[in-house]
Design a protein around this motif. Sequence first.
Motif, PDB file in Angstrom:
ATOM      1  N   GLY A 169       0.797  -1.213   0.000  1.00  0.00           N
ATOM      2  CA  GLY A 169       0.000   0.000   0.000  1.00  0.00           C
ATOM      3  C   GLY A 169       0.829   1.261   0.000  1.00  0.00           C
ATOM      4  N   LEU A 170       1.950   1.256  -0.721  1.00  0.00           N
ATOM      5  CA  LEU A 170       2.835   2.414  -0.800  1.00  0.00           C
ATOM      6  C   LEU A 170       2.771   3.028  -2.184  1.00  0.00           C
ATOM      7  N   ALA A 171       3.166   4.280  -2.292  1.00  0.00           N
ATOM      8  CA  ALA A 171       3.251   4.921  -3.596  1.00  0.00           C
ATOM      9  C   ALA A 171       4.362   4.259  -4.402  1.00  0.00           C
ATOM     10  N   PRO A 172       4.108   3.887  -5.659  1.00  0.00           N
ATOM     11  CA  PRO A 172       5.133   3.186  -6.438  1.00  0.00           C
ATOM     12  C   PRO A 172       6.293   4.077  -6.858  1.00  0.00           C
ATOM     13  N   ASP A 173       6.077   5.370  -6.976  1.00  0.00           N
ATOM     14  CA  ASP A 173       7.117   6.294  -7.430  1.00  0.00           C
ATOM     15  C   ASP A 173       7.290   7.419  -6.419  1.00  0.00           C
ATOM     16  N   PRO A 174       8.531   7.903  -6.238  1.00  0.00           N
ATOM     17  CA  PRO A 174       9.719   7.379  -6.905  1.00  0.00           C
ATOM     18  C   PRO A 174      10.186   6.084  -6.257  1.00  0.00           C
ATOM     19  N   ILE A 175      10.808   5.245  -7.034  1.00  0.00           N
ATOM     20  CA  ILE A 175      11.348   4.003  -6.494  1.00  0.00           C
ATOM     21  C   ILE A 175      12.454   4.367  -5.511  1.00  0.00           C
ATOM     22  N   PRO A 176      12.434   3.843  -4.317  1.00  0.00           N
ATOM     23  CA  PRO A 176      13.434   4.264  -3.325  1.00  0.00           C
ATOM     24  C   PRO A 176      14.849   3.917  -3.762  1.00  0.00           C
ATOM     25  N   ALA A 177      15.762   4.799  -3.433  1.00  0.00           N
ATOM     26  CA  ALA A 177      17.156   4.595  -3.820  1.00  0.00           C
ATOM     27  C   ALA A 177      17.798   3.381  -3.157  1.00  0.00           C
ATOM     28  N   PRO A 178      17.463   3.057  -1.895  1.00  0.00           N
ATOM     29  CA  PRO A 178      18.131   1.906  -1.287  1.00  0.00           C
ATOM     30  C   PRO A 178      17.784   0.593  -1.981  1.00  0.00           C
ATOM     31  N   THR A 179      18.682  -0.366  -1.875  1.00  0.00           N
ATOM     32  CA  THR A 179      18.372  -1.750  -2.220  1.00  0.00           C
ATOM     33  C   THR A 179      18.536  -2.598  -0.966  1.00  0.00           C
ATOM     34  N   TYR A 180      17.827  -3.718  -0.952  1.00  0.00           N
ATOM     35  CA  TYR A 180      17.769  -4.570   0.232  1.00  0.00           C
ATOM     36  C   TYR A 180      18.193  -5.998  -0.070  1.00  0.00           C
ATOM     37  N   ILE A 181      18.633  -6.254  -1.282  1.00  0.00           N
ATOM     38  CA  ILE A 181      18.915  -7.618  -1.721  1.00  0.00           C
ATOM     39  C   ILE A 181      20.378  -7.956  -1.462  1.00  0.00           C
ATOM     40  N   ASN A 182      20.591  -9.034  -0.750  1.00  0.00           N
ATOM     41  CA  ASN A 182      21.956  -9.465  -0.463  1.00  0.00           C
ATOM     42  C   ASN A 182      21.910 -10.924  -0.022  1.00  0.00           C
ATOM     43  N   THR A 183      23.057 -11.537  -0.014  1.00  0.00           N
ATOM     44  CA  THR A 183      23.220 -12.885   0.504  1.00  0.00           C
ATOM     45  C   THR A 183      23.737 -12.792   1.929  1.00  0.00           C
ATOM     46  N   LEU A 184      23.197 -13.593   2.812  1.00  0.00           N
ATOM     47  CA  LEU A 184      23.554 -13.621   4.234  1.00  0.00           C
ATOM     48  C   LEU A 184      23.005 -12.382   4.945  1.00  0.00           C
ATOM     49  N   ILE A 185      21.678 -12.385   5.139  1.00  0.00           N
ATOM     50  CA  ILE A 185      20.985 -11.282   5.788  1.00  0.00           C
ATOM     51  C   ILE A 185      20.031 -11.836   6.839  1.00  0.00           C
ATOM     52  N   ALA A 186      19.552 -10.939   7.709  1.00  0.00           N
ATOM     53  CA  ALA A 186      18.698 -11.348   8.826  1.00  0.00           C
ATOM     54  C   ALA A 186      17.346 -10.655   8.773  1.00  0.00           C
ATOM     55  N   TRP A 187      16.301 -11.402   9.162  1.00  0.00           N
ATOM     56  CA  TRP A 187      14.946 -10.874   9.338  1.00  0.00           C
ATOM     57  C   TRP A 187      14.465 -11.190  10.752  1.00  0.00           C
ATOM     58  N   ARG A 188      13.578 -10.358  11.252  1.00  0.00           N
ATOM     59  CA  ARG A 188      12.869 -10.646  12.496  1.00  0.00           C
ATOM     60  C   ARG A 188      11.609 -11.457  12.196  1.00  0.00           C
ATOM     61  N   ARG A 189      11.335 -12.468  13.020  1.00  0.00           N
ATOM     62  CA  ARG A 189      10.112 -13.251  12.862  1.00  0.00           C
ATOM     63  C   ARG A 189       8.872 -12.378  13.050  1.00  0.00           C
ATOM     64  N   ASP A 190       8.869 -11.517  14.072  1.00  0.00           N
ATOM     65  CA  ASP A 190       7.680 -10.709  14.320  1.00  0.00           C
ATOM     66  C   ASP A 190       7.462  -9.674  13.222  1.00  0.00           C
ATOM     67  N   THR A 191       8.533  -9.213  12.594  1.00  0.00           N
ATOM     68  CA  THR A 191       8.378  -8.289  11.482  1.00  0.00           C
ATOM     69  C   THR A 191       7.818  -9.000  10.258  1.00  0.00           C
ATOM     70  N   VAL A 192       8.261 -10.231  10.007  1.00  0.00           N
ATOM     71  CA  VAL A 192       7.697 -11.001   8.890  1.00  0.00           C
ATOM     72  C   VAL A 192       6.197 -11.198   9.091  1.00  0.00           C
ATOM     73  N   ARG A 193       5.797 -11.521  10.299  1.00  0.00           N
ATOM     74  CA  ARG A 193       4.367 -11.714  10.567  1.00  0.00           C
ATOM     75  C   ARG A 193       3.595 -10.413  10.347  1.00  0.00           C
ATOM     76  N   ALA A 194       4.152  -9.303  10.821  1.00  0.00           N
ATOM     77  CA  ALA A 194       3.488  -8.013  10.623  1.00  0.00           C
ATOM     78  C   ALA A 194       3.437  -7.641   9.143  1.00  0.00           C
ATOM     79  N   MET A 195       4.483  -7.972   8.399  1.00  0.00           N
ATOM     80  CA  MET A 195       4.506  -7.708   6.955  1.00  0.00           C
ATOM     81  C   MET A 195       3.404  -8.489   6.247  1.00  0.00           C
ATOM     82  N   LEU A 196       3.235  -9.751   6.591  1.00  0.00           N
ATOM     83  CA  LEU A 196       2.194 -10.565   5.963  1.00  0.00           C
ATOM     84  C   LEU A 196       0.804 -10.033   6.311  1.00  0.00           C
ATOM     85  N   GLU A 197       0.626  -9.582   7.532  1.00  0.00           N
ATOM     86  CA  GLU A 197      -0.661  -9.006   7.910  1.00  0.00           C
ATOM     87  C   GLU A 197      -0.923  -7.719   7.128  1.00  0.00           C
ATOM     88  N   ARG A 198       0.109  -6.921   6.906  1.00  0.00           N
ATOM     89  CA  ARG A 198      -0.046  -5.713   6.094  1.00  0.00           C
ATOM     90  C   ARG A 198      -0.454  -6.064   4.663  1.00  0.00           C
TER      91      ARG A 198
END
Length: 294
Positions: A169-198
Amino acid sequence: MTLSIALVTSSYRGDWERCRILCESLDRFVTGHCVHYILVEEGDVALFRALEGPRRRVVSERDLLPVWLRPISDPFERGRRLWLSPFGLPLRGWHVQQLRRIAMGAAMDEDVLVSLDSDVVFVKPFDAGHFVSGDAVRFYRRAEGMAHVEPERQAEHARWSQRAAALLGLAPDPIPAPTYINTLIAWRRDTVRAMLERVRQVTRRPAMIALAGSRALSECTIYGRFVDEVEGRPERHIATDERLCAVYWDGPPLDEAGLLAFLAEMAPEQVALGLQSFTGTDPGLIRRVVGLGA
């Protein structure tokens, strides 16, 4: 309370030997985690059981993904698989590997998921607790990262970011400058659950139906944009552009001299190599050069 950590690898039978090398390198070099989960298609479970141990479990995607997402043999490409869904185009294995990681991130008991591809191999000691600082988790974000994406891949990265915006539910433009893709990264379980609920709230559909509805899928981008633009709790994440894994993404198979040169060029903070399987670098050579035996 110390946050508990699980290592998570989504793999398939074509990467079995590389996954075995990853497991051997984990057992030799990596500490600080409770368990290593290997997520595979139901038909690959028996093969991967050989890799199980006291702190390693093989998990079937049937225990993670909805029953309506089913694999078949690709009728047009021998040896490849497709996953059929009533909610969108057939998905490739790399799409489904992402869905498995998301599902595991929400379902597991541990607090933190550390994502490892099956073609990663550790070459130095590493404590997975590096990803945790108090109650916060290190979160990969490369500022102005889109500017560093190869020109031929920028359109694809743009589609991933726009799709993440639509799901969240975010504005598609402008595409944010950061990138988040990498190998060997960490996620929070509670954030994943909140993301799925969103995703469920925004799309008004079960989250997995929404995620599987398009091939424009980057789980790292969805998670990253959720953390940056939706969650609004900076105390839960520590942004870092630290790249702990040196990745060989494109190019011909590395020979011994090439692999030794790649090792020599690793940055001091890098503890692992990601030698993409589709480059065709010989697993036996990798094993020998990094010192894991025959």
